[in-house]
Design a protein around this motif. Sequence first.
Motif, PDB file in Angstrom:
ATOM      1  N   SER A   4      41.105  27.683-112.695  1.00  0.00           N
ATOM      2  CA  SER A   4      40.495  28.957-112.317  1.00  0.00           C
ATOM      3  C   SER A   4      39.531  29.483-113.379  1.00  0.00           C
ATOM      4  O   SER A   4      38.770  30.407-113.112  1.00  0.00           O
ATOM      5  CB  SER A   4      41.566  30.003-112.013  1.00  0.00           C
ATOM      6  OG  SER A   4      42.369  30.238-113.144  1.00  0.00           O
ATOM      7  N   SER A   5      39.524  28.876-114.560  1.00  0.00           N
ATOM      8  CA  SER A   5      38.606  29.326-115.613  1.00  0.00           C
ATOM      9  C   SER A   5      37.225  28.675-115.519  1.00  0.00           C
ATOM     10  O   SER A   5      36.308  29.085-116.223  1.00  0.00           O
ATOM     11  CB  SER A   5      39.212  29.071-116.993  1.00  0.00           C
ATOM     12  OG  SER A   5      39.281  27.690-117.245  1.00  0.00           O
ATOM     13  N   PHE A   6      37.072  27.676-114.647  1.00  0.00           N
ATOM     14  CA  PHE A   6      35.763  27.048-114.466  1.00  0.00           C
ATOM     15  C   PHE A   6      34.828  27.996-113.717  1.00  0.00           C
ATOM     16  O   PHE A   6      35.266  28.811-112.910  1.00  0.00           O
ATOM     17  CB  PHE A   6      35.880  25.744-113.666  1.00  0.00           C
ATOM     18  CG  PHE A   6      36.487  24.606-114.437  1.00  0.00           C
ATOM     19  CD1 PHE A   6      35.801  24.001-115.477  1.00  0.00           C
ATOM     20  CD2 PHE A   6      37.745  24.140-114.112  1.00  0.00           C
ATOM     21  CE1 PHE A   6      36.358  22.944-116.177  1.00  0.00           C
ATOM     22  CE2 PHE A   6      38.313  23.082-114.809  1.00  0.00           C
ATOM     23  CZ  PHE A   6      37.627  22.484-115.848  1.00  0.00           C
ATOM     24  N   THR A   7      33.550  27.868-113.978  1.00  0.00           N
ATOM     25  CA  THR A   7      32.558  28.669-113.257  1.00  0.00           C
ATOM     26  C   THR A   7      32.337  28.080-111.866  1.00  0.00           C
ATOM     27  O   THR A   7      32.724  26.934-111.601  1.00  0.00           O
ATOM     28  CB  THR A   7      31.212  28.682-114.004  1.00  0.00           C
ATOM     29  OG1 THR A   7      30.687  27.351-114.021  1.00  0.00           O
ATOM     30  CG2 THR A   7      31.359  29.224-115.427  1.00  0.00           C
ATOM     31  N   VAL A   8      31.695  28.836-110.990  1.00  0.00           N
ATOM     32  CA  VAL A   8      31.433  28.360-109.626  1.00  0.00           C
ATOM     33  C   VAL A   8      30.602  27.071-109.654  1.00  0.00           C
ATOM     34  O   VAL A   8      30.949  26.112-108.954  1.00  0.00           O
ATOM     35  CB  VAL A   8      30.767  29.457-108.767  1.00  0.00           C
ATOM     36  CG1 VAL A   8      30.283  28.905-107.443  1.00  0.00           C
ATOM     37  CG2 VAL A   8      31.742  30.603-108.542  1.00  0.00           C
ATOM     38  N   PRO A   9      29.530  26.986-110.447  1.00  0.00           N
ATOM     39  CA  PRO A   9      28.785  25.724-110.490  1.00  0.00           C
ATOM     40  C   PRO A   9      29.641  24.547-110.985  1.00  0.00           C
ATOM     41  O   PRO A   9      29.513  23.428-110.484  1.00  0.00           O
ATOM     42  CB  PRO A   9      27.628  26.009-111.450  1.00  0.00           C
ATOM     43  CG  PRO A   9      27.449  27.480-111.409  1.00  0.00           C
ATOM     44  CD  PRO A   9      28.828  28.047-111.197  1.00  0.00           C
ATOM     45  N   GLU A  10      30.517  24.811-111.943  1.00  0.00           N
ATOM     46  CA  GLU A  10      31.404  23.745-112.433  1.00  0.00           C
ATOM     47  C   GLU A  10      32.382  23.314-111.344  1.00  0.00           C
ATOM     48  O   GLU A  10      32.632  22.113-111.158  1.00  0.00           O
ATOM     49  CB  GLU A  10      32.163  24.218-113.666  1.00  0.00           C
ATOM     50  CG  GLU A  10      31.285  24.378-114.889  1.00  0.00           C
ATOM     51  CD  GLU A  10      31.962  25.084-116.045  1.00  0.00           C
ATOM     52  OE1 GLU A  10      31.569  24.809-117.190  1.00  0.00           O
ATOM     53  OE2 GLU A  10      32.875  25.911-115.805  1.00  0.00           O
ATOM     54  N   LEU A  11      32.940  24.281-110.621  1.00  0.00           N
ATOM     55  CA  LEU A  11      33.859  23.940-109.521  1.00  0.00           C
ATOM     56  C   LEU A  11      33.140  23.117-108.459  1.00  0.00           C
ATOM     57  O   LEU A  11      33.695  22.140-107.946  1.00  0.00           O
ATOM     58  CB  LEU A  11      34.446  25.214-108.906  1.00  0.00           C
ATOM     59  CG  LEU A  11      35.430  25.991-109.773  1.00  0.00           C
ATOM     60  CD1 LEU A  11      35.742  27.334-109.137  1.00  0.00           C
ATOM     61  CD2 LEU A  11      36.700  25.190-110.009  1.00  0.00           C
ATOM     62  N   ASN A  12      31.907  23.499-108.134  1.00  0.00           N
ATOM     63  CA  ASN A  12      31.136  22.739-107.147  1.00  0.00           C
ATOM     64  C   ASN A  12      30.869  21.319-107.629  1.00  0.00           C
ATOM     65  O   ASN A  12      30.953  20.365-106.851  1.00  0.00           O
ATOM     66  CB  ASN A  12      29.825  23.454-106.824  1.00  0.00           C
ATOM     67  CG  ASN A  12      30.046  24.711-106.023  1.00  0.00           C
ATOM     68  OD1 ASN A  12      31.035  24.855-105.310  1.00  0.00           O
ATOM     69  ND2 ASN A  12      29.126  25.655-106.147  1.00  0.00           N
ATOM     70  N   TYR A  13      30.560  21.178-108.910  1.00  0.00           N
ATOM     71  CA  TYR A  13      30.337  19.853-109.491  1.00  0.00           C
ATOM     72  C   TYR A  13      31.602  18.996-109.354  1.00  0.00           C
ATOM     73  O   TYR A  13      31.539  17.832-108.974  1.00  0.00           O
ATOM     74  CB  TYR A  13      29.930  19.986-110.965  1.00  0.00           C
ATOM     75  CG  TYR A  13      29.775  18.662-111.658  1.00  0.00           C
ATOM     76  CD1 TYR A  13      28.600  17.932-111.542  1.00  0.00           C
ATOM     77  CD2 TYR A  13      30.812  18.134-112.442  1.00  0.00           C
ATOM     78  CE1 TYR A  13      28.460  16.705-112.176  1.00  0.00           C
ATOM     79  CE2 TYR A  13      30.681  16.914-113.074  1.00  0.00           C
ATOM     80  CZ  TYR A  13      29.499  16.202-112.938  1.00  0.00           C
ATOM     81  OH  TYR A  13      29.371  14.977-113.555  1.00  0.00           O
ATOM     82  N   LEU A  14      32.748  19.589-109.661  1.00  0.00           N
ATOM     83  CA  LEU A  14      34.014  18.854-109.563  1.00  0.00           C
ATOM     84  C   LEU A  14      34.325  18.481-108.116  1.00  0.00           C
ATOM     85  O   LEU A  14      34.762  17.355-107.849  1.00  0.00           O
ATOM     86  CB  LEU A  14      35.148  19.685-110.177  1.00  0.00           C
ATOM     87  CG  LEU A  14      35.044  19.913-111.684  1.00  0.00           C
ATOM     88  CD1 LEU A  14      36.099  20.902-112.146  1.00  0.00           C
ATOM     89  CD2 LEU A  14      35.157  18.598-112.434  1.00  0.00           C
ATOM     90  N   ARG A  15      34.078  19.402-107.189  1.00  0.00           N
ATOM     91  CA  ARG A  15      34.299  19.092-105.766  1.00  0.00           C
ATOM     92  C   ARG A  15      33.461  17.882-105.341  1.00  0.00           C
ATOM     93  O   ARG A  15      33.924  17.020-104.607  1.00  0.00           O
ATOM     94  CB  ARG A  15      33.913  20.282-104.891  1.00  0.00           C
ATOM     95  CG  ARG A  15      34.904  21.379-104.849  1.00  0.00           C
ATOM     96  CD  ARG A  15      34.479  22.490-103.891  1.00  0.00           C
ATOM     97  NE  ARG A  15      35.317  23.650-104.091  1.00  0.00           N
ATOM     98  CZ  ARG A  15      34.978  24.713-104.813  1.00  0.00           C
ATOM     99  NH1 ARG A  15      33.794  24.791-105.387  1.00  0.00           N
ATOM    100  NH2 ARG A  15      35.824  25.707-104.949  1.00  0.00           N
ATOM    101  N   ASP A  16      32.223  17.857-105.813  1.00  0.00           N
ATOM    102  CA  ASP A  16      31.291  16.798-105.411  1.00  0.00           C
ATOM    103  C   ASP A  16      31.567  15.464-106.084  1.00  0.00           C
ATOM    104  O   ASP A  16      31.212  14.420-105.541  1.00  0.00           O
ATOM    105  CB  ASP A  16      29.847  17.213-105.734  1.00  0.00           C
ATOM    106  CG  ASP A  16      29.365  18.372-104.881  1.00  0.00           C
ATOM    107  OD1 ASP A  16      29.957  18.618-103.802  1.00  0.00           O
ATOM    108  OD2 ASP A  16      28.397  19.025-105.297  1.00  0.00           O
ATOM    109  N   ASN A  17      32.186  15.468-107.262  1.00  0.00           N
ATOM    110  CA  ASN A  17      32.263  14.249-108.053  1.00  0.00           C
ATOM    111  C   ASN A  17      33.662  13.700-108.314  1.00  0.00           C
ATOM    112  O   ASN A  17      33.784  12.575-108.788  1.00  0.00           O
ATOM    113  CB  ASN A  17      31.555  14.468-109.395  1.00  0.00           C
ATOM    114  CG  ASN A  17      30.079  14.649-109.200  1.00  0.00           C
ATOM    115  OD1 ASN A  17      29.366  13.694-108.921  1.00  0.00           O
ATOM    116  ND2 ASN A  17      29.604  15.874-109.306  1.00  0.00           N
ATOM    117  N   CYS A  18      34.696  14.453-108.005  1.00  0.00           N
ATOM    118  CA  CYS A  18      36.054  13.994-108.319  1.00  0.00           C
ATOM    119  C   CYS A  18      36.726  13.222-107.190  1.00  0.00           C
ATOM    120  O   CYS A  18      37.780  12.635-107.394  1.00  0.00           O
ATOM    121  CB  CYS A  18      36.937  15.167-108.718  1.00  0.00           C
ATOM    122  SG  CYS A  18      36.582  15.776-110.371  1.00  0.00           S
ATOM    123  N   ASN A  19      36.155  13.235-106.003  1.00  0.00           N
ATOM    124  CA  ASN A  19      36.732  12.517-104.876  1.00  0.00           C
ATOM    125  C   ASN A  19      38.188  12.920-104.623  1.00  0.00           C
ATOM    126  O   ASN A  19      39.075  12.076-104.495  1.00  0.00           O
ATOM    127  CB  ASN A  19      36.617  11.000-105.081  1.00  0.00           C
ATOM    128  CG  ASN A  19      36.943  10.232-103.817  1.00  0.00           C
ATOM    129  OD1 ASN A  19      36.658  10.693-102.722  1.00  0.00           O
ATOM    130  ND2 ASN A  19      37.544   9.058-103.958  1.00  0.00           N
TER     131      ASN A  19
END
Length: 66
Positions: A4-19
Motif C-alpha cells: 500500500s506504500s507504492f504510488t499509483v504509477p508503481e502499482l500499475n507498473y507491477l500489475r503490468d509486469n509481475c504476471n
Amino acid sequence: MVVSSFTVPELNYLRDNCNFVGTESDVFEMRSKGIPLEEIAEILNMSAEGIRKVSRKVNNKITRVL
C-alpha cells in the motif's frame, strides 16, 4: 513489504509486469488498499497460512521485477 506504500504509477507498473495470476492478483489488489492478510483470508475464504503463502509469492514477483 508494504504494497500500500507504492504510488499509483508503481502499482500499475507491477500489475503490468509481475504476471499475477488467480489469487495472487486478488491478494495484490487488496494489499495495495492496505487490507490486512487476516481480513483477506476471510474475504477469499482461505486459511491465514494459505494467504501468507500467496502473499510471499506476490512479494517474490515484486522483488524480481524491481
